[in-house]
Scaffold this motif. Structure first.
Motif, PDB file in Angstrom:
ATOM      1  N   ALA A 118       0.831  -1.201   0.000  1.00 11.11           N
ATOM      2  CA  ALA A 118       0.000   0.000   0.000  1.00 11.11           C
ATOM      3  C   ALA A 118       0.869   1.255   0.000  1.00 11.11           C
ATOM      4  N   ASP A 119       1.958   1.229   0.737  1.00  9.54           N
ATOM      5  CA  ASP A 119       2.858   2.382   0.757  1.00  9.54           C
ATOM      6  C   ASP A 119       3.509   2.586  -0.611  1.00  9.54           C
ATOM      7  N   ARG A 120       3.880   1.480  -1.244  1.00 10.96           N
ATOM      8  CA  ARG A 120       4.475   1.587  -2.576  1.00 10.96           C
ATOM      9  C   ARG A 120       3.466   2.163  -3.575  1.00 10.96           C
ATOM     10  N   LEU A 121       2.226   1.724  -3.449  1.00  9.88           N
ATOM     11  CA  LEU A 121       1.188   2.250  -4.333  1.00  9.88           C
ATOM     12  C   LEU A 121       0.990   3.739  -4.092  1.00  9.88           C
ATOM     13  N   ALA A 122       0.982   4.130  -2.823  1.00  4.87           N
ATOM     14  CA  ALA A 122       0.799   5.536  -2.502  1.00  4.87           C
ATOM     15  C   ALA A 122       1.925   6.390  -3.071  1.00  4.87           C
ATOM     16  N   ARG A 123       3.170   5.898  -2.943  1.00  4.55           N
ATOM     17  CA  ARG A 123       4.284   6.657  -3.487  1.00  4.55           C
ATOM     18  C   ARG A 123       4.219   6.752  -5.010  1.00  4.55           C
ATOM     19  N   ALA A 124       3.853   5.632  -5.641  1.00  7.86           N
ATOM     20  CA  ALA A 124       3.834   5.615  -7.106  1.00  7.86           C
ATOM     21  C   ALA A 124       2.754   6.515  -7.680  1.00  7.86           C
ATOM     22  N   THR A 125       1.678   6.719  -6.916  1.00  9.38           N
ATOM     23  CA  THR A 125       0.559   7.516  -7.435  1.00  9.38           C
ATOM     24  C   THR A 125       0.457   8.889  -6.771  1.00  9.38           C
ATOM     25  N   SER A 126       1.517   9.278  -6.053  1.00 13.08           N
ATOM     26  CA  SER A 126       1.472  10.587  -5.390  1.00 13.08           C
ATOM     27  C   SER A 126       1.550  11.703  -6.420  1.00 13.08           C
ATOM     28  N   ARG A 127       1.203  12.917  -5.988  1.00 13.30           N
ATOM     29  CA  ARG A 127       1.177  14.068  -6.904  1.00 13.30           C
ATOM     30  C   ARG A 127       2.552  14.385  -7.466  1.00 13.30           C
ATOM     31  N   GLY A 128       3.603  13.929  -6.786  1.00 10.84           N
ATOM     32  CA  GLY A 128       4.933  14.206  -7.288  1.00 10.84           C
ATOM     33  C   GLY A 128       5.316  13.368  -8.496  1.00 10.84           C
ATOM     34  N   GLN A 129       4.562  12.324  -8.785  1.00 11.30           N
ATOM     35  CA  GLN A 129       4.860  11.458  -9.924  1.00 11.30           C
ATOM     36  C   GLN A 129       4.159  11.969 -11.191  1.00 11.30           C
ATOM     37  N   ALA A 130       4.819  11.774 -12.334  1.00 12.09           N
ATOM     38  CA  ALA A 130       4.181  12.142 -13.594  1.00 12.09           C
ATOM     39  C   ALA A 130       2.957  11.253 -13.820  1.00 12.09           C
ATOM     40  N   PRO A 131       1.857  11.813 -14.267  1.00 13.16           N
ATOM     41  CA  PRO A 131       0.641  11.013 -14.448  1.00 13.16           C
ATOM     42  C   PRO A 131       0.850   9.794 -15.349  1.00 13.16           C
ATOM     43  N   ALA A 132       1.651   9.933 -16.423  1.00 12.86           N
ATOM     44  CA  ALA A 132       1.865   8.812 -17.332  1.00 12.86           C
ATOM     45  C   ALA A 132       2.582   7.661 -16.630  1.00 12.86           C
ATOM     46  N   ARG A 133       3.577   8.006 -15.798  1.00 12.49           N
ATOM     47  CA  ARG A 133       4.293   6.947 -15.084  1.00 12.49           C
ATOM     48  C   ARG A 133       3.398   6.285 -14.051  1.00 12.49           C
ATOM     49  N   ALA A 134       2.585   7.099 -13.382  1.00 11.31           N
ATOM     50  CA  ALA A 134       1.658   6.542 -12.394  1.00 11.31           C
ATOM     51  C   ALA A 134       0.665   5.587 -13.067  1.00 11.31           C
ATOM     52  N   ALA A 135       0.169   5.988 -14.235  1.00 10.02           N
ATOM     53  CA  ALA A 135      -0.771   5.125 -14.947  1.00 10.02           C
ATOM     54  C   ALA A 135      -0.092   3.826 -15.370  1.00 10.02           C
ATOM     55  N   ALA A 136       1.185   3.909 -15.823  1.00 14.39           N
ATOM     56  CA  ALA A 136       1.919   2.702 -16.203  1.00 14.39           C
ATOM     57  C   ALA A 136       2.123   1.798 -14.995  1.00 14.39           C
ATOM     58  N   TRP A 137       2.404   2.406 -13.849  1.00  7.68           N
ATOM     59  CA  TRP A 137       2.579   1.626 -12.622  1.00  7.68           C
ATOM     60  C   TRP A 137       1.288   0.884 -12.288  1.00  7.68           C
ATOM     61  N   ILE A 138       0.170   1.591 -12.376  1.00 10.12           N
ATOM     62  CA  ILE A 138      -1.124   0.964 -12.106  1.00 10.12           C
ATOM     63  C   ILE A 138      -1.397  -0.160 -13.089  1.00 10.12           C
ATOM     64  N   GLU A 139      -1.050   0.048 -14.365  1.00 15.18           N
ATOM     65  CA  GLU A 139      -1.266  -0.988 -15.374  1.00 15.18           C
ATOM     66  C   GLU A 139      -0.474  -2.241 -15.042  1.00 15.18           C
ATOM     67  N   GLY A 140       0.789  -2.073 -14.662  1.00 14.41           N
ATOM     68  CA  GLY A 140       1.587  -3.235 -14.299  1.00 14.41           C
ATOM     69  C   GLY A 140       1.088  -3.898 -13.033  1.00 14.41           C
ATOM     70  N   PHE A 141       0.666  -3.105 -12.073  1.00  8.79           N
ATOM     71  CA  PHE A 141       0.220  -3.626 -10.787  1.00  8.79           C
ATOM     72  C   PHE A 141      -1.082  -4.420 -10.917  1.00  8.79           C
ATOM     73  N   LEU A 142      -1.968  -3.941 -11.762  1.00  5.20           N
ATOM     74  CA  LEU A 142      -3.279  -4.577 -11.898  1.00  5.20           C
ATOM     75  C   LEU A 142      -3.326  -5.609 -13.026  1.00  5.20           C
ATOM     76  N   ALA A 143      -2.218  -5.842 -13.696  1.00 11.15           N
ATOM     77  CA  ALA A 143      -2.214  -6.812 -14.791  1.00 11.15           C
ATOM     78  C   ALA A 143      -2.621  -8.185 -14.280  1.00 11.15           C
ATOM     79  N   GLY A 144      -3.439  -8.856 -15.054  1.00 14.84           N
ATOM     80  CA  GLY A 144      -3.866 -10.197 -14.684  1.00 14.84           C
ATOM     81  C   GLY A 144      -5.237 -10.268 -14.058  1.00 14.84           C
ATOM     82  N   GLY A 145      -5.900  -9.127 -13.854  1.00 17.16           N
ATOM     83  CA  GLY A 145      -7.258  -9.181 -13.324  1.00 17.16           C
ATOM     84  C   GLY A 145      -7.500  -8.159 -12.241  1.00 17.16           C
ATOM     85  N   GLY A 146      -8.772  -7.895 -11.989  1.00 19.95           N
ATOM     86  CA  GLY A 146      -9.146  -6.866 -11.033  1.00 19.95           C
ATOM     87  C   GLY A 146      -9.620  -7.384  -9.700  1.00 19.95           C
ATOM     88  N   LEU A 147      -9.411  -8.698  -9.421  1.00 20.21           N
ATOM     89  CA  LEU A 147      -9.898  -9.250  -8.159  1.00 20.21           C
ATOM     90  C   LEU A 147      -9.188  -8.652  -6.950  1.00 20.21           C
TER      91      LEU A 147
END
Length: 733
Positions: free
Chosen positions: A613-642
């Motif tokens: 959860a802390d890693r997710l918070a850091r990756a999606t914080s306002r200090g991160q570029a939106p494109a990188r944050a979206a890529a992080w989310i894409e990699g993190f959620l790959a394989g399903g939304g369960l």
């Protein structure tokens, strides 16, 4: 025609014409010849005696040893006039010889000439057009196939008219010169009555005044020549329904077979058979349907002035009455009856290479009958019979004999395989070409695998795939050479992505050694070595990647991770080494967002992280570029939304990040987010949406109500407000 003291009867036919076949048989019984010449390669004369034991459709196969591209087939069906002539001659004890250009010459010709008939025009089409027909097949049926007799003299006259002014060239000239040469040789041998059965087009070249023998010899002088071997092989109606090298293909072999086998009431018998085919598929077709369809077919033939309803009429009648306009049902009749699924058979006395004989024995032992249409079989590898079938099909695949195609198994586990089988005539040619590899399928497949491994041109991925195929085919004798080549190749390969691409097949091969009871000694050592090199090289491989490269590398990471999970549970060190590598890489700050997010998810699922959860918070914080944050989310959620469905804290973090984006940034990341969530299954998307809706109307509403109820200490907050205003440059306003 009379040559010297010999009477020569040239019977011009249409190759694979049932009417021609019946007429040839009757004419031979009337003529009582003492020699029969049939269009075909003369090297096959010794094979004629086997014909009565064969079950057509069959074909003469001529091939050049060591040159698989140099091969040709001469197919015969029961309704082929040439076949009936052969059967008549062998039954009556009359010599039957082939009289066409030898395969030794025709196979030596350039590729562009091997399938060139030399015909500038289709003679049957010309005659049909002259009679006012736009369909040559229909004209031939009306004037030949549907008559009680075949007027050979009329056909000869018609062909002479069509060929008037025609000058043969190329292969046609050579073929006709050899036809005449064979005819002269038969006359010279003292035969008194000779019957020649050949394509109607060639009749004018064999009748009337023959050119001098010297002229034909000049045409044949200096022809290229190769060593050709011939045998009989099974043929199929599906292959007969196409144009062959000499232009003798037909579009409806099943229909012609019916006309030949049912000369009385063919229309009634055909439509009754069509009704039976439809009933087998569960369609309701009654006797009344058959009666009405017969009436319609005869009525259409009468309106069109045809002596008998042809394929066109019975097809239209079947479509209108039996199928009630359903084109899919008509297609079923077309596939089962018009073309047909018949596969011929040759006896054990037919010349075969040992590899062919071994396959026939294996087919009998394993109860796998070759068939012309696709047949699907499900194998349970825990049963000895099914395991033997699997081994045979995998071995044939190594030999390039694609009798079976492996599909996705319906069952669960590695103990099941689903194959789709379909035998093709070319498979016999492939077996002949592989005959030098061994006398048995197993031995030849093992030799083929060893040759592929030792060729020097095989890549690391090719060799790992070859190891897997050897285990699937149960070829332990080939494994030492293949494994040695693989070990040498892996030791020299420094590209970590190639090692990652090769590892999954190696792990599967190692696992098959356990599941199938086959030995894969030495494989575990190679797997460990490759995994160690991957773990060393991965931290370097992840640096400085763009979007495309990151996505490509991530596929390899997922594949290796899945492969590591298949390794034996009694040795956890490879898995621990792999997870430790991923953990070390995930802590780097120069990773592409896609890779960092995916590694975080993998480690979380494996129980290696307690700060996801802390890693997710850091990756999606306002200090991160939106494109990188979206890529992080894409990699993190790959394989399903369960994960989002069952972890409300992570869902809240993702939702909070997304709702907190300014409008412009939200627009920038929206395509990436849609790609991510679009990969979820529909039920998962609905569940995530329901979770967000519930949180929005429940937890957040409660939080807002609690904040309103709480008393705010204005005096204590004033100092903090003043500090914030100072930072913003608004103090004192």
């Amino acid at each position: 025609m009379v040559l010297g003291e010999t009477s020569v009867s040239v019977l011009g036919v249409r190759h694979h014409g049932p009417g021609s076949a019946r007429a040839v048989r009757r004419e031979l019984e009337r003529l009582r010849p003492d020699a029969i010449l049939v269009e075909g390669p003369p090297e096959a004369d010794a094979l004629v005696a086997l014909a009565p034991e064969l079950e057509p459709p069959v074909a003469l196969l001529a091939h050049v040893p060591g040159a698989p591209a140099r091969a040709a087939f001469w197919p015969f069906a029961a309704f082929s006039p040439e076949w009936q002539a052969i059967l008549y001659g062998t039954a009556a004890g009359i010599p039957v010889r082939f009289c066409d250009l030898p395969a030794a010459h025709s196979l030596a010709e350039p590729d562009e000439e091997q399938h060139d008939d030399g015909l500038r025009t289709d003679p049957i089409a010309n005659l049909a057009a002259a009679a006012g027909y736009d369909d040559p097949e229909r004209w031939w049926e009306d004037v030949v196939e549907h008559r009680g007799d075949t007027p050979f003299e009329v056909i000869a006259e018609a062909m002479a008219a069509v060929r008037e002014g025609h000058e043969p060239d190329g292969r046609e000239a050579r073929r006709e010169a050899y036809l005449r040469k064979t005819l002269r040789a038969a006359v010279k041998q003292g035969h008194g009555r000779i019957a020649v059965i050949c394509g109607a087009w060639h009749v004018p070249a064999l009748t009337g005044g023959l050119p001098p023998a010297a002229r034909d010899n000049a045409v044949l002088r200096g022809l290229p020549k190769v060593k050709a071997e011939l045998t009989w092989v099974p043929w199929t109606y599906g292959r007969l329904a196409s144009w062959s090298g000499y232009g003798a293909g037909i579009s409806s072999p099943g229909w012609y077979d019916h006309l030949f086998g049912a000369p009385d009431r063919p229309v009634e018998r055909w439509l009754a058979g069509a009704a039976a085919v439809l009933r087998d598929e569960g369609l309701a077709v009654s006797s009344a349907h058959v009666i009405e369809s017969v009436r319609l077919a005869h009525g259409l033939a009468a309106l069109r002035g045809r002596p008998l309803a042809g394929l066109g009429e019975v097809t239209e009648a079947a479509r209108a009455v039996l199928c009630e306009g359903d084109d899919l049902a008509v297609e079923l009749i077309q596939r089962r009856m018009v073309v047909g699924d018949r596969l011929g058979h040759v006896t054990d006395g037919t010349p075969m290479v040992p590899l062919q004989r071994d396959l026939r024995e294996q087919q009998r032992r394993l109860k796998l009958k070759p068939e012309a249409l696709d047949r699907e079989i499900d194998l349970d590898l825990r049963k000895p019979l099914d395991l033997g079938r699997s081994h045979l099909l995998h071995r044939l695949g190594l030999l390039g004999v694609a009798w079976g195609g492996l599909g996705e198994s319906r069952g669960k586990g590695t103990f099941r395989e689903t194959w789709t089988l379909r035998w093709r005539p070319e498979h016999d040619l492939a077996l002949i070409e592989r005959a030098a590899l061994g006398t048995t399928v197993a031995g030849a497949a093992a030799r083929r695998a060893a040759d592929l491994a030792g060729s020097g041109g095989a890549s690391l991925a090719d060799l790992t795939s070859l190891v897997e195929r050897c285990l699937l085919a149960d070829l332990p004798d080939a494994l030492p050479e293949v494994l040695a080549a693989l070990s040498a190749r892996a030791a020299l390969d420094t590209d970590v992505t190639r090692l990652m691409a090769a590892l999954p097949a190696m792990v599967r091969a190692h696992r098959y050694g356990d599941v199938r009871g086959t030995s894969a000694e030495g494989l575990a050592v190679i797997v460990r070595s490759m995994l160690d090199r991957i773990c060393v090289g991965l931290p370097v491989a992840v640096a400085g990647l763009d979007d495309e490269a990151a996505a490509g590398l991530l596929q390899h990471v997922d594949a290796v991770h899945a492969a590591v999970a298949l390794l034996s549970d009694d040795d956890a060190s490879p898995r621990a080494r792999w997870l430790a590598t991923l953990l070390g890489v995930s802590d780097r700050h120069d990773l592409h967002g896609l890779i960092e997010g995916r590694l975080t998810r993998i480690l979380l699922d494996c129980g290696e992280l307690d700060d996801a959860a802390d890693r997710l918070a850091r990756a999606t914080s306002r200090g991160q570029a939106p494109a990188r944050a979206a890529a992080w989310i894409e990699g993190f959620l790959a394989g399903g939304g369960l994960l989002l469905v069952h972890d409300p804290r992570l869902l809240g973090l993702v939702d909070g990040w997304l709702t907190g984006l300014p409008g412009e940034q939200f627009t920038d990341v929206l395509p990436l987010l849609r790609r991510t969530f679009g990969g979820f299954a529909a039920p998962e998307r609905r569940a995530v949406g329901e979770r967000v809706r519930t949180a929005g109307h429940g937890e957040r509403a409660g939080e807002r109500a609690g904040e309103q109820e709480r008393d705010v200490d204005e005096r204590r907050a004033a100092a903090a407000v003043e500090t914030v205003l100072t930072i913003l440059g608004k103090a004192g306003r």
